[in-house]
Each structure stands twice: as C-alpha cells, then as structure tokens.
Design a protein around this motif. Structure first.
Motif, PDB file in Angstrom:
ATOM      1  N   GLY A 101      12.316 -38.151  16.773  1.00 42.51           N
ATOM      2  CA  GLY A 101      13.596 -37.563  17.167  1.00 42.51           C
ATOM      3  C   GLY A 101      13.524 -36.044  17.181  1.00 42.51           C
ATOM      4  N   SER A 102      12.828 -35.473  16.212  1.00 48.04           N
ATOM      5  CA  SER A 102      12.693 -34.004  16.153  1.00 48.04           C
ATOM      6  C   SER A 102      12.023 -33.489  17.418  1.00 48.04           C
ATOM      7  CB  SER A 102      11.841 -33.591  14.952  1.00 48.04           C
ATOM      8  OG  SER A 102      12.453 -33.969  13.750  1.00 48.04           O
ATOM      9  N   GLU A 103      10.930 -34.121  17.781  1.00 46.97           N
ATOM     10  CA  GLU A 103      10.207 -33.686  18.987  1.00 46.97           C
ATOM     11  C   GLU A 103      11.091 -33.816  20.230  1.00 46.97           C
ATOM     12  OE1 GLU A 103       5.725 -34.307  20.131  1.00 46.97           O
ATOM     13  OE2 GLU A 103       6.515 -36.030  19.068  1.00 46.97           O
ATOM     14  N   SER A 104      11.879 -34.879  20.272  1.00 47.66           N
ATOM     15  CA  SER A 104      12.759 -35.092  21.434  1.00 47.66           C
ATOM     16  C   SER A 104      13.787 -33.966  21.529  1.00 47.66           C
ATOM     17  CB  SER A 104      13.498 -36.434  21.312  1.00 47.66           C
ATOM     18  OG  SER A 104      12.585 -37.489  21.202  1.00 47.66           O
ATOM     19  N   ASN A 105      14.405 -33.623  20.400  1.00 40.49           N
ATOM     20  CA  ASN A 105      15.422 -32.565  20.444  1.00 40.49           C
ATOM     21  C   ASN A 105      14.796 -31.208  20.745  1.00 40.49           C
ATOM     22  OD1 ASN A 105      17.830 -33.994  20.088  1.00 40.49           O
ATOM     23  ND2 ASN A 105      17.367 -34.287  17.930  1.00 40.49           N
ATOM     24  N   GLU A 106      13.611 -30.966  20.200  1.00 37.55           N
ATOM     25  CA  GLU A 106      12.910 -29.711  20.465  1.00 37.55           C
ATOM     26  C   GLU A 106      12.641 -29.575  21.974  1.00 37.55           C
ATOM     27  OE1 GLU A 106      12.084 -27.614  17.938  1.00 37.55           O
ATOM     28  OE2 GLU A 106      11.013 -26.197  19.215  1.00 37.55           O
ATOM     29  N   SER A 127      25.610 -31.397  10.668  1.00 37.31           N
ATOM     30  CA  SER A 127      24.790 -32.299  11.493  1.00 37.31           C
ATOM     31  C   SER A 127      23.315 -32.085  11.202  1.00 37.31           C
ATOM     32  CB  SER A 127      25.069 -32.051  12.980  1.00 37.31           C
ATOM     33  OG  SER A 127      24.776 -30.715  13.323  1.00 37.31           O
ATOM     34  N   TYR A 128      22.503 -33.033  11.649  1.00 36.41           N
ATOM     35  CA  TYR A 128      21.052 -32.947  11.500  1.00 36.41           C
ATOM     36  C   TYR A 128      20.402 -33.460  12.777  1.00 36.41           C
ATOM     37  CZ  TYR A 128      16.304 -33.742   9.892  1.00 36.41           C
ATOM     38  OH  TYR A 128      14.936 -33.719   9.770  1.00 36.41           O
ATOM     39  N   HIS A 129      19.457 -32.677  13.305  1.00 44.10           N
ATOM     40  CA  HIS A 129      18.776 -33.093  14.530  1.00 44.10           C
ATOM     41  C   HIS A 129      17.259 -33.021  14.431  1.00 44.10           C
ATOM     42  CE1 HIS A 129      22.558 -33.440  16.717  1.00 44.10           C
ATOM     43  NE2 HIS A 129      22.915 -32.302  16.177  1.00 44.10           N
ATOM     44  N   PHE A 197      24.799 -32.896  20.360  1.00 40.75           N
ATOM     45  CA  PHE A 197      25.680 -33.652  19.447  1.00 40.75           C
ATOM     46  C   PHE A 197      25.273 -35.111  19.344  1.00 40.75           C
ATOM     47  CE2 PHE A 197      28.774 -36.373  21.840  1.00 40.75           C
ATOM     48  CZ  PHE A 197      28.255 -36.169  23.118  1.00 40.75           C
ATOM     49  N   ASP A 198      25.582 -35.693  18.201  1.00 40.30           N
ATOM     50  CA  ASP A 198      25.373 -37.118  17.944  1.00 40.30           C
ATOM     51  C   ASP A 198      26.699 -37.813  18.277  1.00 40.30           C
ATOM     52  OD1 ASP A 198      25.562 -39.601  16.714  1.00 40.30           O
ATOM     53  OD2 ASP A 198      24.823 -38.936  14.773  1.00 40.30           O
ATOM     54  N   PRO A 199      26.717 -38.697  19.266  1.00 41.19           N
ATOM     55  CA  PRO A 199      27.989 -39.279  19.715  1.00 41.19           C
ATOM     56  C   PRO A 199      28.780 -40.011  18.621  1.00 41.19           C
ATOM     57  CG  PRO A 199      26.280 -39.686  21.340  1.00 41.19           C
ATOM     58  CD  PRO A 199      25.594 -39.086  20.150  1.00 41.19           C
ATOM     59  N   ALA A 230      22.891 -35.375  24.428  1.00 42.72           N
ATOM     60  CA  ALA A 230      23.373 -36.417  23.510  1.00 42.72           C
ATOM     61  C   ALA A 230      22.191 -36.873  22.654  1.00 42.72           C
ATOM     62  CB  ALA A 230      23.956 -37.585  24.296  1.00 42.72           C
ATOM     63  N   ASP A 231      22.289 -36.669  21.365  1.00 41.47           N
ATOM     64  CA  ASP A 231      21.250 -37.108  20.436  1.00 41.47           C
ATOM     65  C   ASP A 231      21.567 -38.550  20.056  1.00 41.47           C
ATOM     66  OD1 ASP A 231      19.795 -37.776  18.179  1.00 41.47           O
ATOM     67  OD2 ASP A 231      19.884 -35.780  17.302  1.00 41.47           O
ATOM     68  N   GLU A 232      20.814 -39.480  20.658  1.00 45.98           N
ATOM     69  CA  GLU A 232      21.084 -40.913  20.468  1.00 45.98           C
ATOM     70  C   GLU A 232      20.134 -41.530  19.436  1.00 45.98           C
ATOM     71  OE1 GLU A 232      23.449 -42.800  21.861  1.00 45.98           O
ATOM     72  OE2 GLU A 232      24.155 -41.727  23.647  1.00 45.98           O
ATOM     73  N   VAL A 233      19.559 -40.672  18.598  1.00 44.40           N
ATOM     74  CA  VAL A 233      18.606 -41.157  17.597  1.00 44.40           C
ATOM     75  C   VAL A 233      19.277 -42.170  16.655  1.00 44.40           C
ATOM     76  CG1 VAL A 233      17.310 -40.386  15.557  1.00 44.40           C
ATOM     77  CG2 VAL A 233      17.069 -39.172  17.721  1.00 44.40           C
ATOM     78  N   GLN A 234      20.542 -41.946  16.325  1.00 43.42           N
ATOM     79  CA  GLN A 234      21.247 -42.893  15.462  1.00 43.42           C
ATOM     80  C   GLN A 234      22.213 -43.783  16.236  1.00 43.42           C
ATOM     81  OE1 GLN A 234      22.344 -42.321  11.493  1.00 43.42           O
ATOM     82  NE2 GLN A 234      21.740 -40.179  11.405  1.00 43.42           N
TER      83      GLN A 234
END
Ligand SMILES: Cc1ncc(COP(=O)(O)O)c(C=O)c1O
Length: 430
Positions: A101-106, A127-129, A197-199, A230-234
């Motif tokens: 997830g970190s690599e994706s957001n980066e 928040s945490y990304h 943002f995390d939806p 959209a951070d869909e990690v969770q």
C-alpha cells in the motif's frame, strides 16, 4: 519475545499486553501456540480466509512453473490485470502493480504531482497511508518524527455520529474548512496536487460524514487543479458490501485508486489503478520498473482471490453478514450505556465507547480489546482517542461467527459493568 527483541529490536510493534503467538490459520480461525483457537475478527489481509486452499494452490502451482519479473511476456500478469480492471468503472482502465500500500500511494503521489505540476496534498486528520519518506510527511494518525510537510494540509472530517447539530450546518462548516485548507495550499505556492483519502475513514475512527461532503470536497479539489486519490487499501475489494470499491459509496470517480493489503491474501501485492491518459503521461516521462511487482506468482495469488470473491459471492456475504452483525451490535448498544454508536459499513464495524462523563471511553475500549483476546476473539481499536473498536474480519465470516463475536463482546461488557457497580454510570450521551 526475548529472541524477537534481540533481533527485531524492542520497537517492533505487537498487539496486546500479552502478545499472541500464532502457529497456523484456517478460514477465520488462528491457532495459538497455547493450543487455543482464536476467532479472527480483525485481519483484512487474509481476505478470502487464512491459508485459503485455492490461493495456496495457485501460488504453489505458479511458483513451481515460472516466476520472473514483468520485462518478459507472461500470461498471469495480463490475465490478472484484465480481471482486476473489469471491477472498475471507466475511465479507470490501466494498472501499475506494486508490492504494498505504501508503494502504491507513493507512486500515485508522483503521478498526481507530475500531472498537475503542483506539490500540495490534502489528507484527512488522523489518517495513515504508508511508511515512505513522503508519506511520513503526511501522516497524521500514527507517531512519526517527520513534521507535517509544509505542502500538506490535514482536513478534519465531519462526523454525524459525533455531532448533534443539523446535518446541513455540519456540512457547511466543514466545507468552509476544506476551502480554507485549499486556499492556504495555493497561497503557500504549493498549489493542489491531490486529495488522498480512505473512503471509509478507517484510521480516523470510521467516521460518518454528511451526505454530499466527499463529493463537494472532491469538486473543490478538482476546481483547484488537483486529482483525487482513493486509498482502497482498507476499504476495497468488496469490503463495503454494497459496492466493490469504497469510493463507489460516493458520487466521486477518482483519477487514481491505490491498492494493497487484501489483494494477494497475504502474498505482497498492490497497485495503482488509473486512466490511460495519466498512465501514458507518466510512462512517457519516467521509466517505471518494479522488480517484484506483477510477478507471475503474485498475479496468480491475486487471480485466485478474485476467483474466490466471485465463486463464493463474498461481496454479497459482506452485505448479508454485515447486516446481521449491525443488528446485533445495535441491540448491544441499546443495552449498554457506554456504547455510543455502531459505526462502519459492510464487513467493517466500529463500536464507539464513552466514559461516565460522555467523553471518549478509551480505557473501556482498551480493556475490552484485551479481554476479548483472552476470550479467544481478535479485534482492535481505532480513532484519535482509541475508543472505537475495530472489527474487520476476513470476508468469509459467517452468521455463526458474528453470533460468537457478539456473545463474547456482551460477556465482556457485562463483566466490566459488574466490576464497576460500585461506580454507577450516571449519564448517557447520544
Ligand atoms: C489506508 C492504508 N493505506 C496504506 C497503508 C500502507 O500499506 P502497507 O503497509 O502495505 O505499505 C495502510 C496500512 O495499514 C493503510 O491502512
């Protein structure tokens, strides 16, 4: 623990006052080294169940056949990309694979910054990304030494469960705050590159913003020249129940969607889903290569997860089992004055606690999480005060697991109340 401290150091985090040593897993169950079985109501990485045999077989078969990087042609990565992209609405039709997830957001931040020519990022408060250098500079929900970047603004997300004022008043106030944050990014010369943002606002405590809030903020970000990530990690992969992706809960079509945790059921697999236009622009300006991402074994794991999701109708299951849980948790809330709200959507719940004065019930939430661990059920807590139980089980959770979870939760709350009978609860804030 001594061997762990001696090698990983004393700061490698563990859950629980008495850390849990696990030796195996199956479906929604983890087996402890103590011989006990623990109901996993917390982990979203084993999305289709711990050690899911279909996923295990897919990984083993592919590992026995071929595993290389993506600079050779191979079928699995393309097959998986096609299947994954079929779950997104146009114009999201391209994917870059990553390992986390970190690599994706980066990567999404790089794409947004290069496209817009701006550096400013809007995140949500608490928040945490992820854990890279640039993500640490926008982390608000976890201890990091890095200061909030001068190019970052943290937006307070309005929460109807925590605000008794009329919805339109809450909405107007919070949109003013969003406007001020965007104006300040522009005034500082950073401009606006993206809203990240995390939806489900998970780390934030599973907040419930007013209807139209997310859509309006997204509109303001776009008007300021920024993109929506959209951070869909969770929140993704059917977790929300009614939709496959969390952002679909709102009328917002992000330009970038970031993926991680559940995609490979524990095998490291992440990605950035975006549009042809953004991918081409980024690809022409950068040779982006990622050694492990999209390798055939990871792709086979991802493909097997999607197969299990479809074959076992796990999105519908999230809706059905989630509804059952919400009903039982609602009853529990009605019986226990210290439960203020049942939060969350789909198969992701929060139970918010208050103390005797109506303030955050942090101590109670902490006690319940520890007690549940000793009762054989694994949950955690979220939110700035850590007073919201985090219940986010594998997607193969069934009604009978919910019954067991709520039964133990009720016992835990009863025991705590019995222990407190010398200190009667005097008020209930709703
Ligand atoms: C919403 C969200 N985004 C990103 C991340 C980072 O993912 P990873 O730990 O795979 O780098 C996390 C991890 O907890 C997360 O919850």
């Amino acid at each position: 623990m001594a061997r762990r401290r001696a090698t990983l150091g004393p700061h490698s985090p563990t859950f629980y006052d008495e850390p849990l040593h696990v030796v195996s897993g199956q479906g929604v169950w983890l087996r402890g080294a103590d011989g006990g079985d623990y109901l996993d109501a917390y982990n979203n990485v084993p999305h289709v169940g711990h050690c899911n045999p279909v996923v295990v077989r897919a990984i083993a078969d592919q590992a026995a056949k071929l595993n290389v990087h993506t600079r050779y042609l191979h079928e699995p990565v393309v097959e998986y990309a096609e299947a994954l992209l079929a779950t997104f609405a146009p114009p999201l039709d391209k994917v870059l694979f990553t390992n986390s997830g970190s690599e994706s957001n980066e990567l999404a931040l790089r794409i947004a910054r290069q496209h817009t020519g701006n550096t400013g990022i809007l995140v949500t408060d608490f928040s945490y990304h992820g854990n890279t250098a640039s993500l640490a500079e926008l982390t608000t929900g976890l201890r990091v030494k890095e200061q909030l970047g001068s190019h970052v603004r943290a937006l307070r997300i309005p929460d109807l469960d925590g605000d008794s004022r009329p919805e339109e008043v809450v909405l107007a106030e919070s949109l003013n705050e969003a406007g001020a944050a965007l104006a300040s990014l522009k005034a500082s010369g950073h401009g606006v590159a993206a809203l990240l943002f995390d939806p489900l606002f998970s780390t934030e405590g599973l907040l419930r913003p007013p209807t139209g809030y997310v859509e309006a903020v997204a509109g303001m970000v776009r008007a300021a020249g920024g993109l929506i990530i959209a951070d869909e990690v969770q929140s993704g992969l059917g977790r929300a129940g009614s939709y496959f992706w969390g952002h679909e809960l709102y009328g917002v079509a992000p330009e970038l969607v970031t993926l991680g945790k559940p995609l490979g059921n524990g095998h490291p697999l992440g990605g950035v889903v975006t549009t042809t236009e953004l991918l081409d622009e980024f690809g022409e300006a950068n040779l982006y290569f990622n050694t492990f991402a999209g390798n055939p074994v990871s792709a086979a794991a991802g493909m097997a997860v999607l197969g299990e999701m479809a074959d076992r109708e796990l999105r519908n299951n999230a809706l059905d089992v989630g509804g059952h849980a919400r009903g039982l948790l609602g009853k529990l809330a009605a019986e226990h004055p210290r439960v203020k709200a049942v939060r969350g959507v789909g198969l992701f719940f929060g139970l918010e606690f208050i103390d005797e004065t109506g303030g955050p019930g942090t101590a109670l939430a902490r006690w319940v999480v520890e007690d549940m661990r000793h009762k054989g059920v694994l949950i955690s807590r979220v939110g700035p005060h850590g007073n919201v139980l985090k219940i986010r089980p594998p997607m193969v959770f069934e009604h009978k697991h919910v019954d067991l979870l709520v039964d133990r939760l009720a016992a835990s709350l009863r025991e705590r109340e019995d222990a407190e009978t010398h200190r009667p609860i005097v008020s209930r804030v709703l």
